[in-house]
Design a protein around this motif. Structure first.
Motif, PDB file in Angstrom:
ATOM      1  N   SER A  17      -2.477 -18.460 -20.570  1.00  0.00           N
ATOM      2  CA  SER A  17      -3.287 -18.893 -19.426  1.00  0.00           C
ATOM      3  C   SER A  17      -4.405 -19.791 -19.917  1.00  0.00           C
ATOM      4  O   SER A  17      -4.815 -19.729 -21.080  1.00  0.00           O
ATOM      5  CB  SER A  17      -3.872 -17.684 -18.689  1.00  0.00           C
ATOM      6  N   SER A  18      -4.913 -20.629 -19.028  1.00  0.00           N
ATOM      7  CA  SER A  18      -6.015 -21.520 -19.411  1.00  0.00           C
ATOM      8  C   SER A  18      -6.786 -21.940 -18.185  1.00  0.00           C
ATOM      9  O   SER A  18      -6.312 -21.831 -17.044  1.00  0.00           O
ATOM     10  CB  SER A  18      -5.479 -22.769 -20.132  1.00  0.00           C
ATOM     11  N   GLN A  19      -7.995 -22.394 -18.408  1.00  0.00           N
ATOM     12  CA  GLN A  19      -8.806 -22.973 -17.356  1.00  0.00           C
ATOM     13  C   GLN A  19      -9.785 -23.968 -17.965  1.00  0.00           C
ATOM     14  O   GLN A  19     -10.130 -23.870 -19.128  1.00  0.00           O
ATOM     15  CB  GLN A  19      -9.585 -21.916 -16.562  1.00  0.00           C
ATOM     16  N   ARG A  20     -10.182 -24.927 -17.154  1.00  0.00           N
ATOM     17  CA  ARG A  20     -11.142 -25.934 -17.592  1.00  0.00           C
ATOM     18  C   ARG A  20     -12.466 -25.636 -16.909  1.00  0.00           C
ATOM     19  O   ARG A  20     -12.518 -25.483 -15.680  1.00  0.00           O
ATOM     20  CB  ARG A  20     -10.646 -27.328 -17.229  1.00  0.00           C
ATOM     21  N   LEU A  21     -13.532 -25.524 -17.687  1.00  0.00           N
ATOM     22  CA  LEU A  21     -14.850 -25.178 -17.159  1.00  0.00           C
ATOM     23  C   LEU A  21     -15.840 -26.301 -17.411  1.00  0.00           C
ATOM     24  O   LEU A  21     -15.813 -26.936 -18.469  1.00  0.00           O
ATOM     25  CB  LEU A  21     -15.384 -23.911 -17.825  1.00  0.00           C
ATOM     26  N   ARG A  22     -16.719 -26.519 -16.445  1.00  0.00           N
ATOM     27  CA  ARG A  22     -17.847 -27.437 -16.626  1.00  0.00           C
ATOM     28  C   ARG A  22     -19.115 -26.624 -16.454  1.00  0.00           C
ATOM     29  O   ARG A  22     -19.322 -26.017 -15.394  1.00  0.00           O
ATOM     30  CB  ARG A  22     -17.801 -28.585 -15.630  1.00  0.00           C
ATOM     31  N   VAL A  23     -19.940 -26.553 -17.474  1.00  0.00           N
ATOM     32  CA  VAL A  23     -21.132 -25.702 -17.452  1.00  0.00           C
ATOM     33  C   VAL A  23     -22.353 -26.538 -17.781  1.00  0.00           C
ATOM     34  O   VAL A  23     -22.284 -27.531 -18.512  1.00  0.00           O
ATOM     35  CB  VAL A  23     -20.992 -24.539 -18.461  1.00  0.00           C
ATOM     36  N   GLY A  24     -23.481 -26.118 -17.224  1.00  0.00           N
ATOM     37  CA  GLY A  24     -24.711 -26.858 -17.459  1.00  0.00           C
ATOM     38  C   GLY A  24     -25.923 -25.969 -17.317  1.00  0.00           C
ATOM     39  O   GLY A  24     -25.836 -24.817 -16.894  1.00  0.00           O
ATOM     40  N   GLY A  25     -27.086 -26.505 -17.654  1.00  0.00           N
ATOM     41  CA  GLY A  25     -28.306 -25.717 -17.608  1.00  0.00           C
ATOM     42  C   GLY A  25     -28.324 -24.701 -18.734  1.00  0.00           C
ATOM     43  O   GLY A  25     -27.674 -24.857 -19.761  1.00  0.00           O
ATOM     44  N   ARG A  26     -29.091 -23.625 -18.524  1.00  0.00           N
ATOM     45  CA  ARG A  26     -29.126 -22.532 -19.488  1.00  0.00           C
ATOM     46  C   ARG A  26     -28.037 -21.546 -19.101  1.00  0.00           C
ATOM     47  O   ARG A  26     -28.022 -21.019 -17.998  1.00  0.00           O
ATOM     48  CB  ARG A  26     -30.501 -21.833 -19.449  1.00  0.00           C
ATOM     49  N   TRP A  27     -27.089 -21.306 -20.008  1.00  0.00           N
ATOM     50  CA  TRP A  27     -25.980 -20.415 -19.688  1.00  0.00           C
ATOM     51  C   TRP A  27     -25.563 -19.626 -20.915  1.00  0.00           C
ATOM     52  O   TRP A  27     -25.748 -20.043 -22.053  1.00  0.00           O
ATOM     53  CB  TRP A  27     -24.795 -21.202 -19.122  1.00  0.00           C
ATOM     54  N   CYS A  28     -25.011 -18.450 -20.634  1.00  0.00           N
ATOM     55  CA  CYS A  28     -24.568 -17.555 -21.705  1.00  0.00           C
ATOM     56  C   CYS A  28     -23.539 -16.596 -21.102  1.00  0.00           C
ATOM     57  O   CYS A  28     -23.839 -15.898 -20.132  1.00  0.00           O
ATOM     58  CB  CYS A  28     -25.763 -16.785 -22.275  1.00  0.00           C
ATOM     59  N   THR A  29     -22.340 -16.583 -21.638  1.00  0.00           N
ATOM     60  CA  THR A  29     -21.288 -15.731 -21.102  1.00  0.00           C
ATOM     61  C   THR A  29     -20.563 -15.022 -22.241  1.00  0.00           C
ATOM     62  O   THR A  29     -20.508 -15.527 -23.364  1.00  0.00           O
ATOM     63  CB  THR A  29     -20.278 -16.561 -20.266  1.00  0.00           C
ATOM     64  N   ARG A  30     -20.035 -13.843 -21.960  1.00  0.00           N
ATOM     65  CA  ARG A  30     -19.373 -13.038 -22.994  1.00  0.00           C
ATOM     66  C   ARG A  30     -17.923 -12.787 -22.626  1.00  0.00           C
ATOM     67  O   ARG A  30     -17.599 -12.459 -21.489  1.00  0.00           O
ATOM     68  CB  ARG A  30     -20.072 -11.698 -23.192  1.00  0.00           C
ATOM     69  N   LEU A  31     -17.046 -12.951 -23.610  1.00  0.00           N
ATOM     70  CA  LEU A  31     -15.636 -12.612 -23.472  1.00  0.00           C
ATOM     71  C   LEU A  31     -15.382 -11.342 -24.270  1.00  0.00           C
ATOM     72  O   LEU A  31     -15.633 -11.297 -25.475  1.00  0.00           O
ATOM     73  CB  LEU A  31     -14.745 -13.742 -23.980  1.00  0.00           C
ATOM     74  N   ALA A  32     -14.897 -10.310 -23.595  1.00  0.00           N
ATOM     75  CA  ALA A  32     -14.629  -9.026 -24.243  1.00  0.00           C
ATOM     76  C   ALA A  32     -13.418  -9.139 -25.164  1.00  0.00           C
ATOM     77  O   ALA A  32     -12.594 -10.049 -25.014  1.00  0.00           O
ATOM     78  CB  ALA A  32     -14.379  -7.955 -23.191  1.00  0.00           C
ATOM     79  N   PRO A  33     -13.282  -8.228 -26.132  1.00  0.00           N
ATOM     80  CA  PRO A  33     -12.072  -8.229 -26.971  1.00  0.00           C
ATOM     81  C   PRO A  33     -10.823  -8.063 -26.112  1.00  0.00           C
ATOM     82  O   PRO A  33     -10.865  -7.439 -25.049  1.00  0.00           O
ATOM     83  CB  PRO A  33     -12.278  -7.004 -27.872  1.00  0.00           C
ATOM     84  N   TYR A  34      -9.709  -8.613 -26.553  1.00  0.00           N
ATOM     85  CA  TYR A  34      -8.479  -8.558 -25.774  1.00  0.00           C
ATOM     86  C   TYR A  34      -7.274  -8.530 -26.702  1.00  0.00           C
ATOM     87  O   TYR A  34      -7.375  -8.867 -27.880  1.00  0.00           O
ATOM     88  CB  TYR A  34      -8.368  -9.737 -24.802  1.00  0.00           C
ATOM     89  N   GLU A  35      -6.144  -8.080 -26.150  1.00  0.00           N
ATOM     90  CA  GLU A  35      -4.897  -8.002 -26.910  1.00  0.00           C
ATOM     91  C   GLU A  35      -4.235  -9.370 -26.923  1.00  0.00           C
ATOM     92  O   GLU A  35      -3.505  -9.718 -26.002  1.00  0.00           O
ATOM     93  CB  GLU A  35      -3.967  -6.958 -26.284  1.00  0.00           C
ATOM     94  N   GLY A  36      -4.509 -10.129 -27.921  1.00  0.00           N
ATOM     95  CA  GLY A  36      -3.921 -11.448 -27.996  1.00  0.00           C
ATOM     96  C   GLY A  36      -4.801 -12.376 -28.795  1.00  0.00           C
ATOM     97  O   GLY A  36      -5.581 -11.947 -29.650  1.00  0.00           O
TER      98      GLY A  36
END
Length: 313
Positions: A17-36
């Motif tokens: 799976s995939s997605q294209r993201l456009r982010v700006g300003g002050r940002w911070c996101t977390r991706l949890a551990p996953y099987e893969g």
């Protein structure tokens, strides 16, 4: 087949799976551990990646790609992240679940920080069938964008970004195929760039590579050390010394392990009868395969083939 292709194919399950993201300003996101495995490609701007477990932060610039082959949890942010900020990172699922980040900013749209475009994706992998080449990959594989390096990887990124920008007829087939191609190119780039590690050395040794290519091309053949040495164009003693020293196990032991790994892949990915799986993996009978398989995986082929809930019932 070759070792890199087989190493990926043996583990891969489902569709990426995939997605294209456009982010700006002050940002911070977390991706949890996953099987893969996961990846990010910076199409514009830049960001920082902070892996879980105290790993070193990685600065990503335009055109950089990063592969997380073991599904390591991590934080992505517009700049350096301290532990307090990391603990307050927005979960990636919430970001996608609300639609935030698809074409607009995460965080404060008017805040500091340059706009960044990211191509993010995941591959589902079965770690019970991990080839040692894939197991040896580091937690984070950073592939900086350098002029003239890995042009096929850059081409795959460009093609994938265009498909995601403008969904045209055939995109449902093109996008997963391009994602699979991207994974191959990222693993290939690591084997070419790595300054240490067993498998980059394996793949640069002509004798060992010739032997591996023969075994992977026809694993069901009645291989012997003599026949394999002849295929590699060296003496039996030379093959045994170089293969065992680099791969970490003798040629016939590797062949046995690969046949059983291939059998496991066939059991989970097809409904082929056990007799057919035995023939395709070099075993004389279903009984012979079942005996070897149970010794390697601790479960019979029939139980291994069942869906996970049924295997544990």
């Amino acid at each position: 087949m070759d070792v890199v292709s087989d190493a990926i194919s043996a583990m891969r399950i489902g569709r990426p799976s995939s997605q294209r993201l456009r982010v700006g300003g002050r940002w911070c996101t977390r991706l949890a551990p996953y099987e893969g495995a996961g990846f990010h490609v910076v199409l514009a701007g830049g960001c920082r990646l902070l892996p879980d477990g105290g790993g070193e932060p990685v600065a990503l610039g335009p055109g950089d790609a990063v592969l997380l082959p073991h599904g390591t949890g991590h934080v992505l942010a517009d700049g350096p992240v301290d532990p307090a900020e990391a603990s307050r990172a927005v979960p990636f699922e919430e970001v996608n679940g609300t639609g935030i980040g698809i074409g607009i900013g995460i965080g404060s749209p008017g805040g500091a920080g340059r706009a960044t475009e990211l191509l993010c994706g995941k591959y589902r992998l079965d770690r019970s069938r991990a080839h040692p080449l894939m197991a040896e990959l580091p937690e984070v594989v950073h592939l900086p964008n350098r002029v003239g390096e890995h042009p096929e990887l850059r081409t795959a990124v460009d093609l994938l970004a265009r498909e995601l920008d403008d969904r045209r007829p055939g995109s449902c087939l093109a996008v997963p195929s391009l994602l699979d191609l991207l994974l191959v190119y990222m693993v290939r780039a690591w084997t070419a760039d790595a300054e240490a590690g067993a498998w980059p050395a394996v793949l640069s040794d002509p004798v060992t590579t010739a032997a591996l290519r023969a075994l992977h091309s026809d694993p069901a053949a009645p291989w012997s050390n003599e026949r394999l040495a002849a295929e590699a164009g060296v003496s039996r003693a030379t093959l045994a010394r170089r293969f065992t020293g680099l791969v970490g196990r003798p040629p016939m032991a590797y062949l046995t392990w690969w046949r059983l790994t291939l059998a496991a892949t066939l059991l989970r990915s097809s409904d082929a009868p056990l007799a057919s799986v035995a023939r395709r993996t070099g075993y004389s009978s279903p009984y012979a395969l079942s005996h070897a398989f149970s010794r390697e995986f601790g479960v019979t082929p029939g139980k291994y083939r069942l869906p996970a809930p049924e295997r544990h019932s």
